[in-house]
Write a protein that holds these residues in place. Structure first.
Motif, mmCIF file in Angstrom:
data_model
loop_
_atom_site.group_PDB
_atom_site.id
_atom_site.type_symbol
_atom_site.label_atom_id
_atom_site.label_comp_id
_atom_site.label_asym_id
_atom_site.label_seq_id
_atom_site.Cartn_x
_atom_site.Cartn_y
_atom_site.Cartn_z
ATOM 1 N N GLY A 1 11.238 -11.996 -25.568
ATOM 2 C CA GLY A 1 11.651 -13.392 -25.589
ATOM 3 C C GLY A 1 13.140 -13.509 -25.857
ATOM 4 N N GLY A 2 13.876 -14.073 -24.914
ATOM 5 C CA GLY A 2 15.332 -14.152 -25.034
ATOM 6 C C GLY A 2 15.836 -15.522 -25.432
ATOM 7 N N GLY A 3 15.043 -16.259 -26.208
ATOM 8 C CA GLY A 3 15.497 -17.559 -26.694
ATOM 9 C C GLY A 3 16.455 -17.415 -27.865
ATOM 10 N N VAL B 1 8.369 -15.467 -28.585
ATOM 11 C CA VAL B 1 8.218 -16.462 -27.522
ATOM 12 C C VAL B 1 7.890 -17.815 -28.167
ATOM 13 C CG1 VAL B 1 7.516 -14.701 -25.859
ATOM 14 C CG2 VAL B 1 5.754 -15.915 -27.167
ATOM 15 N N PRO B 2 7.860 -18.913 -27.393
ATOM 16 C CA PRO B 2 7.627 -20.232 -27.985
ATOM 17 C C PRO B 2 6.386 -20.326 -28.862
ATOM 18 C CG PRO B 2 8.389 -20.475 -25.742
ATOM 19 C CD PRO B 2 8.164 -19.003 -25.954
ATOM 20 N N GLU B 3 6.443 -21.268 -29.815
ATOM 21 C CA GLU B 3 5.396 -21.421 -30.835
ATOM 22 C C GLU B 3 4.146 -22.109 -30.272
ATOM 23 O OE1 GLU B 3 5.814 -20.914 -34.918
ATOM 24 O OE2 GLU B 3 6.069 -19.330 -33.446
ATOM 25 N N ASP C 1 -1.188 -14.183 -24.782
ATOM 26 C CA ASP C 1 -1.018 -13.343 -23.598
ATOM 27 C C ASP C 1 0.065 -12.293 -23.810
ATOM 28 O OD1 ASP C 1 -2.978 -14.808 -22.320
ATOM 29 O OD2 ASP C 1 -1.573 -16.108 -21.253
ATOM 30 N N VAL C 2 1.151 -12.687 -24.456
ATOM 31 C CA VAL C 2 2.259 -11.756 -24.685
ATOM 32 C C VAL C 2 1.829 -10.634 -25.622
ATOM 33 C CG1 VAL C 2 4.542 -11.531 -25.750
ATOM 34 C CG2 VAL C 2 4.085 -13.411 -24.167
ATOM 35 N N LEU C 3 1.109 -10.970 -26.680
ATOM 36 C CA LEU C 3 0.673 -9.950 -27.631
ATOM 37 C C LEU C 3 -0.287 -8.956 -26.987
ATOM 38 C CD1 LEU C 3 0.226 -12.129 -30.838
ATOM 39 C CD2 LEU C 3 1.939 -10.335 -30.472
ATOM 40 N N ARG C 4 -1.137 -9.435 -26.117
ATOM 41 C CA ARG C 4 -2.051 -8.518 -25.427
ATOM 42 C C ARG C 4 -1.272 -7.549 -24.529
ATOM 43 N NH1 ARG C 4 -6.597 -13.133 -23.949
ATOM 44 N NH2 ARG C 4 -7.637 -13.115 -25.994
ATOM 45 N N ASN D 1 7.429 -13.235 -34.630
ATOM 46 C CA ASN D 1 8.455 -14.009 -35.329
ATOM 47 C C ASN D 1 8.009 -15.443 -35.594
ATOM 48 O OD1 ASN D 1 11.230 -14.337 -36.367
ATOM 49 N ND2 ASN D 1 11.452 -15.739 -34.638
ATOM 50 N N THR D 2 6.721 -15.707 -35.507
ATOM 51 C CA THR D 2 6.233 -17.067 -35.734
ATOM 52 C C THR D 2 6.681 -17.611 -37.089
ATOM 53 O OG1 THR D 2 4.271 -18.479 -35.804
ATOM 54 C CG2 THR D 2 4.043 -16.264 -36.707
ATOM 55 N N SER D 3 6.940 -18.906 -37.124
ATOM 56 C CA SER D 3 7.310 -19.544 -38.376
ATOM 57 C C SER D 3 6.174 -20.370 -38.960
ATOM 58 C CB SER D 3 8.543 -20.433 -38.170
ATOM 59 O OG SER D 3 8.324 -21.368 -37.136
ATOM 60 N N ALA D 4 5.048 -20.474 -38.236
ATOM 61 C CA ALA D 4 3.970 -21.319 -38.756
ATOM 62 C C ALA D 4 2.570 -20.905 -38.320
ATOM 63 C CB ALA D 4 4.209 -22.773 -38.350
#
Length: 293
Positions: free
Chosen positions: A10-12, A91-93, A100-103, A116-119
């Motif tokens: 994720g390049g955000g 990637v977005p929250e 899908d990304v984690l798989r 890197n989730t914040s919530a």
């Protein structure tokens, strides 16, 4: 250069910061980002921040440039090499996106997977990896190159070895860590969001201007940045997503103000769109921020 291999998916805003601190710490770093335009923007930001570090004497020009140039780019997590030491998902929250990304990351069998989730719940996200003992939250803070904290969120099945290794990675990148258990909002998101939402309500009620609300936090409480400016930097859409998640689990004290909902609806998302609580479209004189009318 260190031998450990790290990838950031994720390049955000957060992804570019995480890539930067690990690259500058000497890690072998790969960024996964499908958008070519976003990759170009990441490259520009990395170069700009590295130049700032050189000017402040934090790195030599040659060393900084070589570390930025060494960062690899891939378009898909499925293309990552097998057996990386650490992969950080940023990637977005939205849980359906992260799932899908984690798989895809898990299929490449890295040593540690971090979100890197914040919530979002670490235990819920861990359902998407085969071995949840290798999974945890690594919550960095924006701007990553300036803020020293990394919040490590331990899931019910996160192993001691995984926690220790994640702490070592963060500390090697110059960060200080705290460890929290997997509860809604963890520690920092709950504290940060309460301040941000109250500042937005104060602005909504015409208590004071955005400049003065932020200045109160800087001068009276010695915060390094005000809650409204920080919200613009984080992204008002991100703020809104987190507020909705926490209000659903922790109650109405986290309910998003109408002003926040209205700004997101019209596309005023903060620094990334040029408009938020402040005007980000023009250079700021002497660091002062300009409020949109």
């Amino acid at each position: 250069m260190r031998s450990e291999r790290i990838a950031v998916v994720g390049g955000g805003t957060m992804g570019v910061g995480i890539v930067y601190v690990f690259a500058m710490a000497g890690f072998d770093v790969t960024l996964v980002e499908p958008s070519k335009a976003r990759v170009a923007a990441v490259r520009h930001t990395l170069t700009e921040v590295a130049e700032g570090a050189v000017k402040r004497g934090k790195a030599s020009a040659e060393d900084a440039q070589s570390r930025i140039d060494a960062i690899r780019h891939l378009g898909n997590a499925a293309d990552l090499p097998e057996g990386l030491d650490l992969v950080v998902e940023t990637v977005p929250e939205r849980i359906e996106i992260k799932r899908d990304v984690l798989r895809a990351i898990d299929a490449r069998r890295p040593g540690i997977i971090a979100s890197n989730t914040s919530a979002l719940s670490i235990d819920a996200l861990a359902e998407n990896v085969v071995d949840p003992s290798r999974f945890l939250g690594m919550h960095f803070f924006n701007p990553v190159w300036s803020l020293q904290l990394v919040e490590l969120i331990r899931g019910a099945q996160t192993s001691e070895a995984t926690l220790a290794a994640a702490r070592a990675f963060a500390e090697a990148a110059g960060k200080t860590t705290i460890t929290v258990r997997d509860v809604p909002g963890f520690a920092t998101s709950r504290l940060d969001l309460i301040a941000a939402l109250e500042a937005i309500r104060m602005l909504e009620d015409n208590v004071a201007s955005a400049d003065d609300i932020d200045r109160a936090m800087l001068v009276a409480y010695r915060h390094p940045i005000g809650p409204l400016r920080l919200s613009d930097m984080v992204g008002l859409d991100v703020r809104l997503d987190i507020a909705r998640q926490l209000s659903a689990t922790l109650g109405p004290r986290y309910a998003p103000p109408k002003l926040l909902e209205d700004m997101v609806a019209r596309g005023d998302l903060g620094a990334k769109t040029g408009k938020g609580f402040f005007d980000w479209s023009k250079p700021h004189e002497n660091g002062a921020l300009r409020r949109h009318g």
